[in-house]
Scaffold this active site. Sequence first.
Site, PDB file in Angstrom:
ATOM      1  NE  ARG A  14      -2.517   1.001   3.578  1.00  0.00           N
ATOM      2  CZ  ARG A  14      -3.253   0.870   4.673  1.00  0.00           C
ATOM      3  NH1 ARG A  14      -4.552   0.637   4.579  1.00  0.00           N
ATOM      4  NH2 ARG A  14      -2.710   0.951   5.872  1.00  0.00           N
ATOM      5  CE  LYS A  33      -2.531   4.590   7.479  1.00  0.00           C
ATOM      6  NZ  LYS A  33      -3.965   4.800   7.750  1.00  0.00           N
ATOM      7  CD  GLU A  67     -11.705   6.253   4.674  1.00  0.00           C
ATOM      8  OE1 GLU A  67     -10.919   6.115   5.620  1.00  0.00           O
ATOM      9  OE2 GLU A  67     -11.408   5.986   3.503  1.00  0.00           O
TER      10      GLU A  67
END
Length: 457
Positions: free
Chosen positions: A162, A264, A300
Amino acid sequence: MESSAVLTGLQPTNYLSRNTCNLLLPPLSFSASQRQQHFLPPPSLKLQKPISLSSCNVNQPPSPFTRYAVLSNTFSNQKTELADIDWDNLGFAFLPTDYMYVMKCSRDGNFSKGELQRFGNIELSPSAGVLNYGQGLFEGLKAYRKEDGSILLFRPEENAQRMRMGAERMCMPSPSIEQFVEAVKATVLANKRWIPPPGKGSLYIRPLLMGSGAVLGLAPAPEYTFLIYVSPVGNYFKEGVAPIHLIVEHELHRATPGGTGGVKTIGNYAAVLKAQSAAKAKGYSDVLYLDCVHKRYLEEVSSCNIFVVKDKIISTPAIKGTILPGITRKSIIDVARSQGFQVMFMLPWRYAQFIENTLILMLVSWMEIVQTYGLVGVNVVEERLVTVDELLDADEVFCTGTAVVVSPVGSITYRGKRVAYGDGGGFGVVSQELYSVLTQLQMGLIEDKMSWTLKLN
């Protein structure tokens, strides 16, 4: 395999089978409270001189530190007892530990040898890319201590992958998956006295990748730093595993289509602070965000993914560029599959328009597909667009994330309307089952048929 400078004569080895050299370390006598007030002299990001093999006892087995983990002249694996802190009252707050890992990289993508340094402050130019243009990413994962003293990591290669995806979006070089995982292992073992006893918490691991080089005009930084630090933690929410209470935010938004919501990057989290702070001031645990186009589809929570359960069907918003692909989210879906749930990936309706004369257009929901094929009553996991109306009509709601693991939602408030779930006592039936399996896997309490955990001796 990418290569890096290594200690002369040191061969890559496996943490599972080798012991370290007998490198002596000055006693670590600081208590937890003292360490919060009295840091050791802050090292800069300049790599320190590594230890030579002459300081090792040549009769000992080879060091477990691989080609990517070079020891600074302050490191040792001298056996120590657990840190002197109150393990029964760990919250989710930063607690300084002993060592951090540092590795640098030029714009060409070649990372230098990494090393363990004493934890402390770092030096950055005021013109660093991360400070001026937000060119930075972070990851989060955990290490757990088992009853036999061994240490487990949970899916570290997923975090590595990721970070590589996020780095590509942010125009940054990234460590290879092997470099990332080996750096995590080295950092965890160097700070093993800070890993909580079994059942008391975990060691939270925070890898950072940032543009540390000086840049004035808007451009990628000329130099990058990969850094890992750790901290022992307990539950993320003050409620622990008791239900949390969320408010739906319908004006401010976390991410936009085409933006960076799916990686992220550090800026994603600064953007939620205003709404989160206002929510907490009103007594809510956190904020649930909607999509910024229609303002009706769930995205989210500030730092975790969301699931809703209705009539044996688990639904979660599909990953479509504005939602972070959570590793715990992915794990929960896989655990649900292993527990007998069928996974269904739903096409957004804009794609269905291209095949309007097909069966997909005729079947307006997964439930109609199930009924058509006589599968009523089967357990299902859906990844699709989930509306706020479905949320309010759910039987159960829960959140997932590295920090929270699985957290039951006790109530949702939307435009002044509050909807409660369950009896307020904790998990629902489905979320309890998934939480139990996942946490037992993470802690090594059941057989890991998924091959998700990495054991360190």
